[in-house]
Write an enzyme that holds these catalytic residues in place. Structure first.
Site, PDB file in Angstrom:
ATOM      1  N   HIS A 166      -6.939 124.197 -30.980  1.00  0.00           N
ATOM      2  CA  HIS A 166      -7.949 124.878 -30.167  1.00  0.00           C
ATOM      3  C   HIS A 166      -8.828 125.783 -31.011  1.00  0.00           C
ATOM      4  O   HIS A 166     -10.051 125.816 -30.856  1.00  0.00           O
ATOM      5  CB  HIS A 166      -7.263 125.722 -29.076  1.00  0.00           C
ATOM      6  CG  HIS A 166      -6.362 124.943 -28.196  1.00  0.00           C
ATOM      7  ND1 HIS A 166      -5.097 125.365 -27.886  1.00  0.00           N
ATOM      8  CD2 HIS A 166      -6.518 123.755 -27.576  1.00  0.00           C
ATOM      9  CE1 HIS A 166      -4.530 124.475 -27.098  1.00  0.00           C
ATOM     10  NE2 HIS A 166      -5.366 123.494 -26.899  1.00  0.00           N
ATOM     11  N   GLU A 184      -9.709  99.820 -41.555  1.00  0.00           N
ATOM     12  CA  GLU A 184      -8.765 100.900 -41.835  1.00  0.00           C
ATOM     13  C   GLU A 184      -7.396 100.386 -42.246  1.00  0.00           C
ATOM     14  O   GLU A 184      -6.484 101.162 -42.521  1.00  0.00           O
ATOM     15  CB  GLU A 184      -8.644 101.831 -40.631  1.00  0.00           C
ATOM     16  CG  GLU A 184      -8.445 101.134 -39.311  1.00  0.00           C
ATOM     17  CD  GLU A 184      -8.655 102.055 -38.113  1.00  0.00           C
ATOM     18  OE1 GLU A 184      -8.588 103.285 -38.276  1.00  0.00           O
ATOM     19  OE2 GLU A 184      -8.888 101.527 -37.010  1.00  0.00           O
TER      20      GLU A 184
END
Length: 588
Positions: A212, A453
């Site tokens: 956050h 990837e």
């Protein structure tokens, strides 16, 4: 994670000089005085209850959960207009957690079966859930263990009669030039309490790139260093701090010489940012006239507004999984259609590359947590989508319907086999036929691409290019799989090396194969946004970069001062000799 401000009159500032390292998650320099937010864990009462008290104890738990849920809903509904947009989805995650049956029902079961008091039962179940998240391979999901801890802390405070607020009222006149928040961790709700004051930087013991603090700090353009370990216990109120958000450094009580040096760095950085924003609308063209596409990575639809403001050439990666995470039910076709349409409309005809759902087998989307034997190699990304055809069809239908509002490109994550590509194409055709029968319009020029990837597709890229319109190299996973290194495992993360010759060769041969086939090749991993690698990637032949929006202007500056032909010559020589490349030789 109970937070409180430690009174400076009780504990004088320390005088010892310290240099501490963490993870820089938001660039910039800050110089100021520490404001310490207390982080001592609540002492939880442990005692057993009588059998006849079980219903009353369960009721006490339910009341506390309801109180916290209502408090969070109140915060969400009363968010100020200037609050960072990222806070709403983060607060929603906490609301979902506090109302999740995995928390409430299992805690009641502990109360009934073990006859624990509510606090003890809740902390026991909370620790179990946090441990499950911590085992997960995906970084974003793993860091949700912090959400569990923060929600548990809030409920425990209510149970103990302290109320759910973790912060005291903050003075709104704190000076941005002299206040640096130092905390164990900062929850989304805590950020709302902090919004009234302005801060120079955030520094926390916990956290990573998707925590956050990191997300909000980037949205506020405030320097931040997270994952410091124990800085909260070592720093005191009013200590002088220097925060280097790029290097991930915090210097405590610097000497006058160091302080002067960083004041100069801070002034230079401010001048640099002001200069960069002036040139945001100038094209990214190299000194030898090569046009380079600079696009942005986003996770939520509203981030497209910032992308347009910064003059990006498009969106190179919209991580659609963030529409699916942190919720009890999957987003339906209409909700997804609205989200994708918003981004396409906002970009006003610029290309928008939306990656289909990329989630691992370590957490299913219906909330049933499982842990695979090796999540990084398990049922994830396109493998997961093809195993859930109804869910995949819903996303494809929404994407196709939204395509009429702009230039859509669909990106397949973790492709490794040709049959997967054929299955995706069949699914798209099936969705098109359904929509046509129902009278829904869709664009006829939607490009299809794949993430590179996995080393297998990088090594054998040519046959895939025949069936694709473009490819995008996800360097994060490509490096991890090539070197057999878990990039978030502290025990081996120092071996995670973007400059390894094997990694550079895979990137180089993918770009060269794209050139031969006349297909676009982009890089959308972290390397694309780290300006120290910009000249390296240009020298490998890359012409399309996609990165976090806040990195666009820095990369553009490097592009505009680079000569691609000279760089390609230097890189080719180094790769031919299988050498590690010294980035210094690429400087102008």
């Amino acid at each position: 994670m109970g937070l409180h401000m430690r009174e400076s009159k009780d504990i004088p500032p320390s005088t010892a000089v310290m240099l501490m390292r963490g993870k820089g998650v938001a660039r910039g320099f800050a110089i100021g005085r520490a404001i310490i937010m207390g982080a001592a864990t609540l002492e939880v009462a442990h005692y057993r209850i009588a059998t006849e008290d079980i219903p009353q104890e369960c009721a006490r738990l339910d009341a506390a959960l309801e109180t916290v849920y209502n408090d969070l809903q109140h915060i969400i509904k009363n968010l100020p207009a200037d609050a960072p947009k990222e806070l709403t989805p983060l607060l929603n995650v906490h609301s979902l957690l506090v109302s999740d049956p995995m928390l409430s029902e299992q805690t009641r079961e502990i109360i009934a079966s073990r006859q624990y008091n509510a606090e003890w039962a809740l902390s026991t179940q909370g620790q179990l859930l946090a441990d499950q998240f911590s085992l997960m391979e995906d970084e974003y999901i793993r860091e949700r263990a912090a959400d569990v801890n923060q929600v548990i802390e809030r409920v425990l405070r209510v149970l103990s009669g302290m109320g759910s607020s973790l912060l005291p009222d903050m003075s709104p006149d704190l000076d941005i030039n002299s206040s640096i928040v130092v905390a164990h961790d900062i929850s989304p709700a805590d950020m709302i309490k902090l919004r009234g004051a302005r801060f120079a930087a955030f520094v926390t013991d916990l956290g990573g790139a998707t925590s956050h603090t990191a997300i909000v700090a980037r949205s506020m353009n405030v320097p931040a260093v997270v994952g410091m370990g124990n800085i909260r216990s070592l720093v005191r109120d009013k200590d002088m701090l220097i925060v280097d958000g790029e290097a991930g450094l915090v210097i405590v009580n610097p000497s006058p010489l160091i302080l002067s040096e960083y004041q100069q760095k801070q002034d230079a950085y401010i001048r640099e940012r002001a200069e960069l924003i002036i040139h945001k609308d100038e094209p990214a063209i190299t000194l030898d006239g090569k046009k380079i596409k600079l696009e942005a990575n986003i996770e939520l639809p509203h981030e497209a507004d910032e992308v347009m403001h910064l003059g990006a050439d498009g969106i190179g990666l919209f991580r659609s999984e963030f529409l699916f995470m942190g919720r009890e039910t999957l987003p339906d076709e209409e909700e997804q259609y609205e989200a994708y349409s918003y981004v396409l409309k906002t970009m006003q005809g610029k290309p928008v590359t939306i990656r289909t759902l990329d989630i691992g087998s370590d957490k299913t989307l219906d909330g049933e947590a499982t842990v695979a034997a090796n999540p990084a190699l398990g049922l994830r990304a396109i493998r997961y989508c093809l195993s859930r055809p109804e869910m995949f069809q819903t996303q494809l239908r929404a994407l196709l319907r939204a395509s009429v509002h702009g230039k859509l490109r669909i990106l397949i994550p973790m492709l490794s086999h040709m049959h997967e590509l054929h299955s995706v194409k069949q699914a798209i055709e099936f969705a098109k036929n359904q929509l046509a029968e129902e009278g829904h319009a869709y664009a006829d020029n939607i490009e299809l691409g794949a993430m590179v990837e996995i080393p297998a597709i990088a090594i054998a890229i040519e046959p895939f290019l025949k069936h694709l319109d473009f490819v995008s190299i996800g360097t994060n996973d490509l490096i991890q799989y090539t070197l057999a290194i878990d990039r978030v495992d502290n025990e081996v993360s120092d071996l995670y090396d973007p400059m390894h010759p094997a990694v550079l060769r895979l990137i180089s041969q993918t770009i060269q194969a794209g050139e031969r086939a006349g297909k676009e090749v982009a890089v959308c991993g972290e390397m694309a946004g780290e300006s120290r690698y910009t000249r390296l990637l240009l020298g490998l032949g890359l012409t399309e970069f996609s990165m976090h929006p806040q990195q666009l202007l820095d990369v553009k500056k490097i592009v505009r001062t680079s000569h691609t032909n000279a760089l390609r010559s230097k890189i080719a020589t180094a790769l031919n000799h299988a050498e590690y490349i010294d980035l210094g030789i690429l400087e102008v």
